[in-house]
Design an enzyme around this catalytic site. Sequence first.
Site, mmCIF file in Angstrom:
data_model
loop_
_atom_site.group_PDB
_atom_site.id
_atom_site.type_symbol
_atom_site.label_atom_id
_atom_site.label_comp_id
_atom_site.label_asym_id
_atom_site.label_seq_id
_atom_site.Cartn_x
_atom_site.Cartn_y
_atom_site.Cartn_z
ATOM 1 C CE LYS A 41 -2.188 -0.706 3.796
ATOM 2 N NZ LYS A 41 -1.898 -2.016 4.234
ATOM 3 N NE ARG A 120 -3.563 -0.804 10.763
ATOM 4 C CZ ARG A 120 -2.596 -0.444 10.209
ATOM 5 N NH1 ARG A 120 -2.514 1.058 9.925
ATOM 6 N NH2 ARG A 120 -1.386 -0.798 10.185
ATOM 7 N NE ARG A 159 6.736 -2.661 4.780
ATOM 8 C CZ ARG A 159 5.704 -2.691 5.059
ATOM 9 N NH1 ARG A 159 4.988 -2.370 4.011
ATOM 10 N NH2 ARG A 159 5.266 -3.160 6.152
ATOM 11 N NE ARG A 192 6.894 -0.237 9.210
ATOM 12 C CZ ARG A 192 5.894 -0.150 8.514
ATOM 13 N NH1 ARG A 192 5.557 0.574 7.559
ATOM 14 N NH2 ARG A 192 4.710 -0.685 9.160
ATOM 15 N NE ARG A 203 2.333 -4.639 10.827
ATOM 16 C CZ ARG A 203 3.328 -4.249 9.904
ATOM 17 N NH1 ARG A 203 4.592 -4.712 9.853
ATOM 18 N NH2 ARG A 203 2.938 -3.370 8.992
#
Length: 245
Positions: A41, A120, A159, A192, A203
């Site tokens: 996203k 969310r 990532r 992260r 998550r």
Amino acid sequence: MSEKRDRTAWIKGGDARCEAPPRGGTRPYRLVLLGAPGVGKGTQAELLCERLGTCHLSTGDIFRAAKSLPEGERSPALEAALGYMRRGDLVPDETVLSMVSERVNCLRCPGGFLLDGFPRTVAQAEALGNLLKREKLALDAVLNYELPLDQVVARISGRRTCSGCKAVFHVTTRPPRAEGVCDHCGAKLYQREDDRPESVRVRLQVYEQSTAPLIGFYRQRGLLISIPAEGTPDAIYQRTLTALR
Ligand code: AMP
């Protein structure tokens, strides 16, 4: 190095203003991005914002920016929020909603907006609906990116995020020109904390439980556009533009 849009008002909140807000003129798009963590996203948001002139409003970016504040400058609610974030859990609706309400000016931005990571939960989506109604604004679409679970995990683990401008890279699918260095601003890239395996598991569970119900919520309202998130960022981007036409 390409310029990134000024997002001071969103990131800092309060009285902060963007130095160079978008002037508008062309049609302002008002979009929400949905999808499990790791579907890409953030990358699509960057590409779309460049093309559509919208501002990238990511609630996760506000929390990450708050992490670098000196401890004394964080409110107790913000301090608690960072704890939820580290564990990969959702920050309570009340905290998120007060942050977004404080930044309602960004929803009025003449360039439009692209919400990423908010709403969310169904409660957040209802609150956003009320905020927009009060401002006499409407969403154009909710883009829902879909990807099989094994690919989601591969994307998250590779990532890397820029410590300066927050641009997102991937070690194999979107590598920076120089390893570990941001193409846009030259700052260092990092992984992260919540992209580490133990947080990723939480998550993904949280996504299924709290966020996936938003797919039905927005489908019922005729706003949902589902987009397969397989392939390169460019291929997904082209699919998105086609879907938006
Ligand atoms: P993101 O960058 O959108 O994946 O957000 C990183 C983390 O910030 C999430 O795992 C949550 O802990 C927190 N967060 C961001 N946005 C929200 C939200 N709308 N509601 C609750 N927690 C959020």
